[in-house]
Structures are given as structure tokens and as C-alpha cells.
Design an enzyme around this catalytic site. Structure first.
Site, PDB file in Angstrom:
ATOM      1  N   HIS A  61      -8.246 -18.002  44.610  1.00  0.00           N
ATOM      2  CA  HIS A  61      -7.263 -16.939  44.815  1.00  0.00           C
ATOM      3  C   HIS A  61      -7.690 -15.960  45.906  1.00  0.00           C
ATOM      4  O   HIS A  61      -7.665 -14.742  45.713  1.00  0.00           O
ATOM      5  CB  HIS A  61      -7.044 -16.178  43.495  1.00  0.00           C
ATOM      6  CG  HIS A  61      -5.652 -15.649  43.361  1.00  0.00           C
ATOM      7  ND1 HIS A  61      -5.132 -14.704  44.215  1.00  0.00           N
ATOM      8  CD2 HIS A  61      -4.657 -15.928  42.488  1.00  0.00           C
ATOM      9  CE1 HIS A  61      -3.885 -14.427  43.854  1.00  0.00           C
ATOM     10  NE2 HIS A  61      -3.557 -15.167  42.820  1.00  0.00           N
ATOM     11  N   GLU A  76       2.124 -23.989  47.578  1.00  0.00           N
ATOM     12  CA  GLU A  76       2.053 -22.530  47.742  1.00  0.00           C
ATOM     13  C   GLU A  76       0.686 -22.069  48.230  1.00  0.00           C
ATOM     14  O   GLU A  76       0.594 -21.226  49.119  1.00  0.00           O
ATOM     15  CB  GLU A  76       2.390 -21.863  46.398  1.00  0.00           C
ATOM     16  CG  GLU A  76       2.185 -20.352  46.388  1.00  0.00           C
ATOM     17  CD  GLU A  76       2.519 -19.718  45.035  1.00  0.00           C
ATOM     18  OE1 GLU A  76       2.963 -20.440  44.120  1.00  0.00           O
ATOM     19  OE2 GLU A  76       2.332 -18.495  44.902  1.00  0.00           O
ATOM     20  N   ASP A 103      -3.700 -20.080  38.727  1.00  0.00           N
ATOM     21  CA  ASP A 103      -2.384 -20.299  39.328  1.00  0.00           C
ATOM     22  C   ASP A 103      -2.382 -21.313  40.463  1.00  0.00           C
ATOM     23  O   ASP A 103      -2.403 -20.926  41.623  1.00  0.00           O
ATOM     24  CB  ASP A 103      -1.852 -18.950  39.858  1.00  0.00           C
ATOM     25  CG  ASP A 103      -0.395 -19.030  40.250  1.00  0.00           C
ATOM     26  OD1 ASP A 103       0.238 -20.044  39.903  1.00  0.00           O
ATOM     27  OD2 ASP A 103       0.100 -18.081  40.877  1.00  0.00           O
ATOM     28  N   GLU A 114       5.067 -11.655  34.746  1.00  0.00           N
ATOM     29  CA  GLU A 114       5.374 -11.132  36.075  1.00  0.00           C
ATOM     30  C   GLU A 114       6.708 -10.392  36.104  1.00  0.00           C
ATOM     31  O   GLU A 114       7.528 -10.593  36.992  1.00  0.00           O
ATOM     32  CB  GLU A 114       5.347 -12.259  37.111  1.00  0.00           C
ATOM     33  CG  GLU A 114       3.984 -12.930  37.202  1.00  0.00           C
ATOM     34  CD  GLU A 114       3.874 -13.959  38.326  1.00  0.00           C
ATOM     35  OE1 GLU A 114       4.891 -14.569  38.675  1.00  0.00           O
ATOM     36  OE2 GLU A 114       2.751 -14.142  38.834  1.00  0.00           O
ATOM     37  N   GLU A 172       2.205 -28.192  33.581  1.00  0.00           N
ATOM     38  CA  GLU A 172       2.989 -27.879  34.780  1.00  0.00           C
ATOM     39  C   GLU A 172       2.066 -27.920  35.986  1.00  0.00           C
ATOM     40  O   GLU A 172       1.035 -27.250  35.999  1.00  0.00           O
ATOM     41  CB  GLU A 172       3.615 -26.487  34.633  1.00  0.00           C
ATOM     42  CG  GLU A 172       4.407 -26.007  35.838  1.00  0.00           C
ATOM     43  CD  GLU A 172       5.004 -24.603  35.635  1.00  0.00           C
ATOM     44  OE1 GLU A 172       5.647 -24.359  34.593  1.00  0.00           O
ATOM     45  OE2 GLU A 172       4.805 -23.743  36.517  1.00  0.00           O
TER      46      GLU A 172
END
Ligand code: GCW
Length: 665
Positions: free
Chosen positions: A503, A386, A358, A285, A380
């Protein structure tokens, strides 16, 4: 307090009968040693027992008249003769045991280190908080993973990337001169669940954190965290040698660059002798990385690992990479990192997100788990929500993480939990009085710590513990709150992205629905890239006929997920493009089933509201009101998700609404 500041460490007074029986067992305590950790243990015990039982154990100077004996065999050799299973406690664990000693029954809290002892004290306090008897106490625990870390995505200007709980805790401007007492309460909370490290700053890292003035501030925080068994780590920017070192390159094979990192590491360890290491987001990113110099991720990670190695530090190198040129974003990390297996130094951990995209409400586990036999791999997860409704939507993530940790990898017996050696959680913590932006989000911090300590714990047991510690031991409260928590994550999946969709959130902030968005500069950011809905069907074909991402999974998993007959409904549209008219296991068509799931998601939230309302009067008014208001927001937004999603997909497939669907209100 009813503002939530005390988290699960509320230590509310117990009912009189229980008080009396605990009091008899805990009148006095002998603490062997006086390190910072032992002082912390003593103060926590006195604070907790004092508040819950009404009288703190008196600290006594000799063993002879102590009800509670606390220490390590090094500080108290007499512990060695008791036959305690301290070998099984490892460096950080503990033994809790009620035992006859010199003719008296005593409770022993022992560890091989003072930090282990401190964790034992928290475990003892948890038992008292949740009303468990201590008479036949016999426990030995050691953490499953050596690294159990919070990752703060905190910027130096105190904004928090994807943070929904106020500003960053770290008051850089006033540090190191002023060390906010809140850092101690933060450390206590972490210690109470066994979290043993904190990366203080965002992975989208500013190089400035590595300059001398900031390192002094970092050292002040590290000094507060240390006695609580929490080591300090930093996110490092790969081009720091250029940004703050005056070099012209950050090429990992350049000797000057290597020297710069070595001397940077040396100077950090002079200030912070137990510094944990660096977390690095590289070539991801827009962040700089070794590939900018034609080098591999292993070259980059190893160069920094070599600088930390003399001090025992670790590099956590993130595997979160993807580019718009890939056939399928879900394939990217495996394609890039699988060939590097065995190429990383032993003090590198490849930090892999739980799923291949994600932090979505639901993803299959990441295909790198179990497939990097010669690499240390860490997982992780995102504690901050989010993609799960920020702080207002109730979503207990213990259920999500349990699902991933429990997933079978290659062989029928192998589980993701057994394939990893570290767990990192992106923190949900900020300056809000309640720390996490909502009362129920405290449970996610709690559950993360508990699962990192012991990934075989059931999320239902964790929810139960947390609920009792946070909302009290009233049975009706526990029996209402725990089921709410356990269904909450599936509710979010249902009203946002059922059946393996993913997403579809609105652009940038990721709040609310945006499945129609199709005009972003990067194709792999568009929701349409993920759902691939057409007039005929919906879903991302990741089988051999499509991107073949499914081939990255091993054996039976690959086999099952490739097949329409075997793939579980929850991953259906993740792996397959399916006609709207196809009949699912439910007997309904895909379209009807999808609409039903959106409806179910909304109903589940409505029921959560109703259940919560039944607790009116059983919970302090301040917290009751806030949760009530947040659940109302959640219901409104669940409907927003449902109605917007159904209307959009209907505009593509042109199908009538299935009978029984409640029309938008
Ligand atoms: O989930 C995405 C977030 C970014 C984040 C990135 C990452 C820190 O939207 O805000 O950046 O992942 O994990 O690096």
C-alpha cells in the site's frame, strides 16, 4: 481481427494438415434440442470450426450420419446407454468422449443441462484452437465452485470505479429499447471460461438500480446473458428503502423495512426469474449499513437473505471493512466477522478479499479463510489492476490467484481453495475495442474464469492455453509469451512493494509511488502507516509485540509467520519490523536486498521488452505495436517506482546505496 475484439475466441485458421485431420472428425453434427443454450452451442461450434477448419459441421437431423452428437440425456435418451460419467459432470459440467456408436466413431458432447453442453462445446473448441488431438477424447469436468462471478464496479453514468478499459458496457440510457450486440459477445466470452454470474453495478451502489425503470433495463441484459449460463446479480444499497422506498429507516429489524425488501425481491423475480441475488458493501468506506442502526452485519445480511430465500437468491455480503480506530487495518475483518460465524443464513456468502488489506500486488491470504467453519465464505479478487499499474503494466494475475488458492491454512494439507465456496472477480471490462484496456489484460479475465472453474489448474497451463488461443500456435511465440506472463507479477511486486511492503501507491488513484505520503485525513490510508520506516528499520510489526494480527492465523501458519527465522521473505515486512542492517537469507542486508529487488523488478521488465521484440513479424502489427508501447511505459514506470522508492527510503535511513546498484537514469 487484430484489434483484440475477439478475445481468446479468435478461431484463427489452422495450418492445412491440421485442418484436414480435424475436418474428418467434424463433418456433421446432431444437436438434440433447440433451447437458447443449444442454439448458442450450435452457432458457436459452427463459427469456431468453420473458421479454424474451413468448413462448419453440417447440422444433420438424424443421429445415423453425425460425426458429433450433442445433447443431454433428457433430450436424447439414447445417450443413457453409453455409460457416460454424467454423474460426475453435475448440473453445469460436461462429458467429451470419442466413442464407437452403432459401428461408427463419433464425438459425444453431453451434459446434464443445455448450459453444460454449451460449456462442453467451448471446451472442445479450445482443444481445437490449441491443436490437441481429438481421436481419444475422454474428458469429464464439473466446476469446483457453484458461484463464479464477475463483479462490475460500473456506475449508472457509465463511469467505472477502478476501470481502465473505457466506459461501462451497460448503456443504461438506451436500454431496454436498444440491446447492444456486444452484450452477447460479453456473455460468450464468460461462457467460454465458465463464469456463471455477473453483478452489473458498483458495490458503491446507487439505489436507483432497484427502481422499476432500471429493473426493466436489467431484465433486458439478463435476457441476453441467460442462454449463455450467466445469471444476473445486482449490488444493492443498504438504505434503498429510504432512498427509493419512502421509508424513514433502513433498520433491518424494522418490519416495514423487511416488507420493503421482500416486495422488492418479488418484483425483481417477476421480471428476472433466474435473478442471482444481491452483493452488498455495508458499513465500509462510508457506505450505509446495519451498524448505523445498532445492528450487526449478520442482522443486515440475514434480513435481505430472507427476502431472497423464497426465490432461491443469494446475498453476497462483503467483509471489506476497516476503521481508523483499529490498531491495525489488517485485523479488522477478522475481528468483526469471526464472532459472527454461524450467525448467517444459508443463502448468505461472506465475500472476503484475497488478502487482509486491499488487492495489493502481494498479500498473505486473508485470515478468515478456513476460520469460519459455520459460514459460507467466498473469495473476491480484483481482475482490474487498481494497484498493479492499471492497463499498461503487464501483470498476469493467474500467478497471484494461484498463490493464494494454494496457500496452506491451518493443517498442512488444507488449502485456501478448499475453504471457499465461491469466487468473485472485480471485472476489468469496458467499452475499449479490446475490452480490457490492453491485450495482455484479457488473460486476467480468462485466468479468473478458468481458476473459478478449476482452482487446481496451474497458472502456467492457463497462460499457455490463453497464449495459444490469443497469439496463435507458433511455438516461438508461446515459448516467449508464457514465461513473460509468468514472471510479470513478481516483477511488479519487486519494483513496487518488495519483501512484504504494501500500500505505497500514490493517493486516491493508486498509480505510481507515494511511500512518503503522511498527511491524509485517515491514518490508515497513509503509506507511512503501512511501511513504518524509521532510521533504524522498516516493516509493520504484526507479531505479539506489535498489532498481533499474526495471531489471527491458525497453527503452523501463525507459528511460522511470527518467527523471523521462518517467515518467507515475501511476507517479511508484512509481519515484522526489521533493522535495515539485518542479514537476510540472501546474505545481503535488508537494505541491500531491498535495493536489489527494486533493480530486479526493472531488469525483469527490460527483459520482457527484449523478449517481446523478438516476436516482431510473428504477431500482427497492430497488436504487436500496442504491446511494445505499453512495455516501454512499464519500463519507464518501473524505474520511476524504483528510483522514487529508493530515494525516499534512503532519506529515512541515511544509508549509502549498496555497491552494484545502477544509479537512476
Ligand atoms: O480497493 C478499494 C478501492 C475502492 C473500492 C473498495 C472496495 C469499490 O480503492 O475503489 O470501492 O476497495 O472494494 O469496496
Amino acid at each position: 481481427r487484430s484489434d483484440g475484439y475477439d478475445l481468446w475466441l479468435r478461431y484463427d485458421p489452422l495450418p492445412p494438415a491440421e485442418r484436414a485431420s480435424y475436418r474428418l472428425l467434424l463433418r456433421s453434427a446432431f444437436f438434440a434440442g433447440d433451447s437458447g443454450s443449444m442454439q448458442a452451442a450450435r452457432e458457436e461450434l459452427q463459427r469456431g470450426v468453420g473458421a479454424m477448419v474451413g468448413a462448419a459441421p453440417i447440422a444433420v437431423a438424424s443421429l445415423g450420419n453425425a460425426d458429433l452428437i450433442v445433447g443431454t440425456p433428457a433430450a436424447l435418451p439414447a445417450l443413457k446407454s453409453l455409460g457416460l460419467p454424467l454423474n460426475a459432470a453435475g448440473p453445469e459440467g460436461f462429458v467429451l468422449r470419442r466413442i464407437a456408436w452403432k459401428g461408427r466413431d463419433v464425438i459425444v458432447v453431453a451434459g446434464n443441462s443445455d448450459v453444460g453442453v454449451l460449456r462442453g462445446i467451448f471446451a472442445l473448441l479450445r482443444r481445437i484452437q490449441t491443436g490437441q488431438p481429438l481421436e481419444s477424447l475422454n474428458v469429464v469436468e464439473a466446476p469446483r465452485y457453484a458461484l463464479r462471478l464477475l463483479n462490475h464496479w460500473d456506475n449508472l453514468d457509465r463511469t467505472v470505479e477502478r476501470g481502465y478499459a473505457g466506459q461501462s458496457l451497460w448503456d443504461w440510457h438506451k436500454l431496454p429499447g436498444w440491446v447492444d450486440p456486444r452484450y452477447t459477445d460479453y456473455a460468450r466470452a464468460n461462457a467460454s471460461v465458465g463464469i456463471n454470474g455477473a453483478v452489473l453495478n458498483n458495490v458503491n451502489a446507487s439505489a436507483e438500480i432497484l427502481t422499476p425503470p432500471y429493473l426493466e433495463k436489467v431484465a433486458a441484459i439478463a435476457g441476453v446473458l441467460r442462454p449463455w449460463g450467466v445469471r444476473t446479480y445486482l449490488s444493492a444499497r443498504f438504505t434503498a428503502p429510504i432512498a427509493i422506498g419512502g421509508l424513514k429507516t433502513a433498520d433491518p429489524l424494522d418490519p416495514q423495512v423487511q416488507r420493503w425488501w421482500r416486495s422488492k425481491a418479488d418484483s425483481i423475480y417477476r421480471l428476472i426469474p433466474d435473478f442471482g441475488g444481491f452483493l452488498i458493501k455495508a458499513n465500509s468506506e462510508g457506505q450505509p449499513g446495519p451498524q448505523d442502526y445498532g445492528r450487526s452485519h449478520a442482522d443486515g445480511a440475514n434480513m435481505i437473505a430472507d427476502a431472497l430465500a423464497p426465490h432461491g437468491g443469494t446475498v453476497m455480503w462483503r467483509a471489506f471493512i476497516y476503521s481508523p480506530e483499529e490498531v491495525d487495518r489488517a485485523r479488522s475483518a477478522y475481528d468483526e466477522f469471526k464472532p459472527l460465524d454461524g450467525k448467517f443464513r444459508s443463502n448468505v456468502i461472506l465475500q472476503v478479499k484475497n488478502g487482509p488489506i486491499d488487492f495489493q500486488p502481494r498479500e498473505p491470504f486473508h485470515p478468515l479463510f478456513g476460520q469460519m467453519p459455520a459460514t459460507r465464505v467466498g473469495m473476491e479478487v480484483q481482475i482490474t489492476k487498481e494497484y498493479l499499474g492499471f492497463a499498461t503494466h503487464l501483470a498476469f494475475l493467474g500467478a497471484l490467484w494461484e498463490e493464494v488458492l494454494d496457500s496452506r491454512t491451518a493443517t498442512p494439507r488444507a488449502r485456501v481453495a478448499g475453504e471457499i465456496s465461491a469466487l468473485a472477480g472485480v471485472a476489468n471490462i469496458g467499452t475499449d475495442r479490446n475490452w480490457t484496456g490492453s491485450h495482455f489484460d484479457q488473460a486476467n479475465w480468462y485466468a479468473f474464469g478458468r481458476l473459478a472453474w478449476n482452482p487446481t489448474l496451474r497458472s502456467s497451463d492457463i497462460a499457455q492455453e490463453w497464449s495459444r488461443m490469443t497469439w496463435g500456435n507458433d511455438r516461438q511465440v508461446t515459448e516467449t509469451v508464457v514465461p513473460m506472463m509468468l514472471r510479470s507479477r513478481d516483477a511488479v511486486v519487486d519494483y513496487m512493494t518488495p519483501l512484504g511492503l504494501t500500500h505505497l501507491m500514490a493517493t486516491g488513484h493508486h498509480y505510481g509511488p507515494g511511500p512518503w505520503v503522511d498527511d491524509l485525513e485517515r491514518r490508515d490510508w497513509n503509506p507511512t502507516y503501512y511501511h513504518r520506516a524509521t532510521r533504524d528499520g522498516i516493516g509493520f510489526d504484526r507479531t505479539a509485540g506489535g498489532s498481533n494480527a499474526v495471531s489471527q492465523y491458525a497453527g503452523a501458519v501463525q507459528h511460522c509467520w511470527s518467527s523471523l527465522e521462518c517467515v518467507p521473505d515475501r511476507y517479511l515486512l508484512w509481519f515484522h519490523h526489521v533493522p535495515w542492517t539485518k542479514r537476510l537469507r540472501s546474505g545481503r542486508t535488508l537494505w541491500a536486498d531491498m535495493v536489489k529487488r527494486y533493480d530486479d523488478g526493472v531488469s525483469a521488465v527490460r527483459e520482457m521488452r527484449r523478449d517481446w521484440a523478438s516476436l516482431n513479424g510473428r504477431i500482427d502489427a497492430e497488436r504487436y505495436r500496442e504491446v511494445t508501447a505499453f512495455l516501454k511505459i512499464q519500463e519507464q514506470e518501473a524505474k520511476w517506482w524504483r528510483d522514487a522508492s529508493i530515494a525516499y527510503f534512503q532519506s529515512i535511513n541515511g544509508l549509502p546505496l549498496p555497491p552494484g546498484h545502477a544509479p537512476p537514469e
